[in-house]
Scaffold this active site. Structure first.
Site, mmCIF file in Angstrom:
data_model
loop_
_atom_site.group_PDB
_atom_site.id
_atom_site.type_symbol
_atom_site.label_atom_id
_atom_site.label_comp_id
_atom_site.label_asym_id
_atom_site.label_seq_id
_atom_site.Cartn_x
_atom_site.Cartn_y
_atom_site.Cartn_z
ATOM 1 N N HIS A 27 0.841 -1.195 0.000
ATOM 2 C CA HIS A 27 0.000 0.000 0.000
ATOM 3 C C HIS A 27 0.878 1.248 0.000
ATOM 4 O O HIS A 27 1.962 1.256 0.588
ATOM 5 C CB HIS A 27 -0.914 0.005 1.228
ATOM 6 C CG HIS A 27 -1.928 -1.083 1.225
ATOM 7 N ND1 HIS A 27 -3.280 -0.853 1.072
ATOM 8 C CD2 HIS A 27 -1.800 -2.428 1.362
ATOM 9 C CE1 HIS A 27 -3.925 -2.005 1.113
ATOM 10 N NE2 HIS A 27 -3.047 -2.973 1.286
ATOM 11 N N HIS A 33 -2.824 -5.557 8.521
ATOM 12 C CA HIS A 33 -1.826 -4.526 8.209
ATOM 13 C C HIS A 33 -1.594 -3.707 9.471
ATOM 14 O O HIS A 33 -1.673 -2.474 9.467
ATOM 15 C CB HIS A 33 -2.281 -3.651 7.040
ATOM 16 C CG HIS A 33 -2.140 -4.320 5.712
ATOM 17 N ND1 HIS A 33 -0.947 -4.405 5.036
ATOM 18 C CD2 HIS A 33 -3.052 -4.962 4.934
ATOM 19 C CE1 HIS A 33 -1.120 -5.063 3.896
ATOM 20 N NE2 HIS A 33 -2.391 -5.424 3.807
ATOM 21 N N HIS A 79 -5.628 -11.621 6.041
ATOM 22 C CA HIS A 79 -4.515 -12.532 5.713
ATOM 23 C C HIS A 79 -3.586 -12.741 6.922
ATOM 24 O O HIS A 79 -2.506 -12.173 7.008
ATOM 25 C CB HIS A 79 -3.751 -12.138 4.455
ATOM 26 C CG HIS A 79 -3.406 -10.680 4.281
ATOM 27 N ND1 HIS A 79 -2.784 -9.919 5.247
ATOM 28 C CD2 HIS A 79 -3.586 -9.857 3.219
ATOM 29 C CE1 HIS A 79 -2.595 -8.708 4.789
ATOM 30 N NE2 HIS A 79 -3.065 -8.642 3.560
ATOM 31 N N ARG A 133 7.252 -14.983 23.709
ATOM 32 C CA ARG A 133 7.103 -14.003 24.783
ATOM 33 C C ARG A 133 6.253 -12.814 24.348
ATOM 34 O O ARG A 133 5.647 -12.154 25.202
ATOM 35 C CB ARG A 133 8.474 -13.494 25.245
ATOM 36 C CG ARG A 133 9.299 -14.539 25.991
ATOM 37 C CD ARG A 133 10.479 -13.900 26.704
ATOM 38 N NE ARG A 133 11.272 -14.923 27.384
ATOM 39 C CZ ARG A 133 12.332 -15.511 26.876
ATOM 40 N NH1 ARG A 133 12.726 -15.184 25.647
ATOM 41 N NH2 ARG A 133 12.995 -16.422 27.551
ATOM 42 N N ASP A 181 -6.280 -13.110 -2.398
ATOM 43 C CA ASP A 181 -5.551 -11.837 -2.427
ATOM 44 C C ASP A 181 -5.023 -11.588 -3.837
ATOM 45 O O ASP A 181 -3.993 -10.937 -4.036
ATOM 46 C CB ASP A 181 -4.411 -11.831 -1.403
ATOM 47 C CG ASP A 181 -3.922 -10.425 -1.059
ATOM 48 O OD1 ASP A 181 -4.669 -9.466 -1.312
ATOM 49 O OD2 ASP A 181 -2.787 -10.293 -0.566
ATOM 50 N N ILE A 183 5.875 -8.207 -1.095
ATOM 51 C CA ILE A 183 4.870 -9.013 -1.783
ATOM 52 C C ILE A 183 3.633 -8.151 -2.023
ATOM 53 O O ILE A 183 3.177 -7.428 -1.130
ATOM 54 C CB ILE A 183 4.512 -10.260 -0.962
ATOM 55 C CG1 ILE A 183 5.707 -11.216 -0.893
ATOM 56 C CG2 ILE A 183 3.322 -11.000 -1.564
ATOM 57 C CD1 ILE A 183 5.468 -12.452 -0.058
ATOM 58 N N GLY A 210 0.079 -8.748 -3.144
ATOM 59 C CA GLY A 210 -1.008 -9.632 -3.527
ATOM 60 C C GLY A 210 -0.454 -10.937 -4.083
ATOM 61 O O GLY A 210 0.695 -11.309 -3.840
#
Length: 377
Positions: A134, A188, A209, A220, A267, A301, A303
């Site tokens: 994006h 995201h 996703h 942790r 996606d 990456i 999509g």
């Protein structure tokens, strides 16, 4: 007009059985075991499953939903239908508010036609640290007031919005979306475990996703992955292309969430079905090499070039799901997310005749939408 599919291995939520089904006026009217009464169209012992439901898809066949171009959106839907996806939700990516509103308004007309099952805003209310493909210059802090305007542009067809819960205004915007009947999805996001839980309490019910574009699972610092997997209210999206998520991690998520809370997604972006080369995803330039889509600048990456039939087949052959479970995560669970499980997502009397015929190797041999063959076996 009545059509009977005979000599089929029908996959239902109850299991796989040899038998037949009858379709009238686009709906399933009878399901039987053994030999069909009278003459039917023989499936030759092939599997018949419900059509796939993809709740996160950016396009294909050169068409990109974020542009809002209707002809190209139609081409994308057609491409995915040939691969067994009979229900598609159009996902947008981060853009200006005016750009998002224009795209949503254009795609709403295709929703009115029944071509699309809804619109998903994946951005602009996402974290810069986890924005992936994006445009970081167009990201915004979540705003209930702004989202209300975007929902208005979609004329009731906006079904999902992805929000980073940790951002200022994030929790309030999640509450507003849920109150409006819009699915709030966490994704995201750079949220920690506790903040992700707050997002779920505010009304988020989908993980955009899972694993991708969020902090990794740590022993942790469990992060959002553990919160999303552990909560019974959340359905987790998974991209099963062998690139986004290792099969072992996909298997882990499926074993924790179960088929009832796991939804396969593609996606997919515009390059799907076309091969390697240069493309765009929203305002971002993308290069596809070896079937993997990455940003030209930065290499994130961007999509996938995945289709749901491949994701389904990998779920059986690589992850080890049973056929009924693979059908559930590719069809019934995403249909439930959209509130459409009473009409689609499984083979049952009264439901739409959205069907996929599969070969012994689980390749698509035929696709039917509302009782009409898209590709005839």
């Amino acid at each position: 007009m009545s059509l009977t599919l005979a000599d089929a291995r029908i996959v239902t939520p109850e299991g796989v059985h040899e038998g037949w089904l009858t379709i009238e006026d686009g709906r399933i009217t009878h399901i039987g075991r053994g030999s069909a009464p009278g003459q039917g169209l023989s499936m030759g012992g092939r599997h018949v499953i419900p059509g796939f439901v993809d709740i996160h898809n950016h396009g294909g066949a050169g068409g990109s939903f974020p542009t809002g171009e209707q002809d190209k959106a139609r081409a994308a839907v057609e491409l995915h239908r040939r691969h067994g996806t009979t229900t598609t939700m159009a996902s947008l990516v981060t853009d200006s508010l005016d750009g998002l509103a224009r795209a949503a308004s254009a795609l709403a007309e295709l929703c009115d036609e029944g071509l699309l099952a809804g619109i998903h805003f994946e951005g602009p209310y996402i974290a810069k640290a986890r924005c992936g493909a994006h445009d970081p210059t167009l990201l915004r802090e979540p705003s209930p007031r702004e989202l209300a305007e975007l929902l208005k542009a979609g004329r009731g067809h906006v079904r999902m919005v992805t929000i980073a819960a940790e951002l200022p205004g994030g929790l309030d915007t999640i509450r507003m979306a849920a109150a409006e009947g819009v699915i709030a999805a966490l994704g995201h996001s750079d949220a920690d475990y506790d903040t992700a839980l707050q997002g779920i309490e505010a009304g988020a019910s989908v993980a955009t996703h899972l694993y991708n574009a969020m902090p990794p699972l740590g022993h942790r610092a469990p992060g959002p992955v553990a919160a999303l997997l552990d909560d019974e209210r959340v359905t987790v999206e998974l991209i099963n292309d062998g690139v986004h998520v290792h099969p072992a991690m996909l298997r882990l998520a499926y074993e924790v969430a179960g088929p009832g809370r796991t939804a396969l997604i593609t996606d997919a972006m515009s390059a799907t079905g076309l091969g390697d080369g240069d493309y765009v995803l929203g305002p971002m330039r993308v290069r596809v090499d070896g079937g993997v889509a990455r940003l030209v600048e930065g290499g994130s990456i961007a999509g996938s070039t995945l289709t749901m039939d491949v994701a389904f087949r990998r779920s059986v052959q690589e992850v080890g799901m049973s056929l009924p479970d693979a059908v559930q995560v590719a069809s019934l669970t995403p249909a439930r997310v959209l509130g459409l499980a009473d009409r689609i997502g499984s083979i049952a009397v009264g439901k739409a005749a959205d069907l996929v015929v599969l070969s012994e190797s689980l390749e698509v041999a035929g696709v039917m939408k509302d009782g009409v063959w898209v590709t005839e076996p």
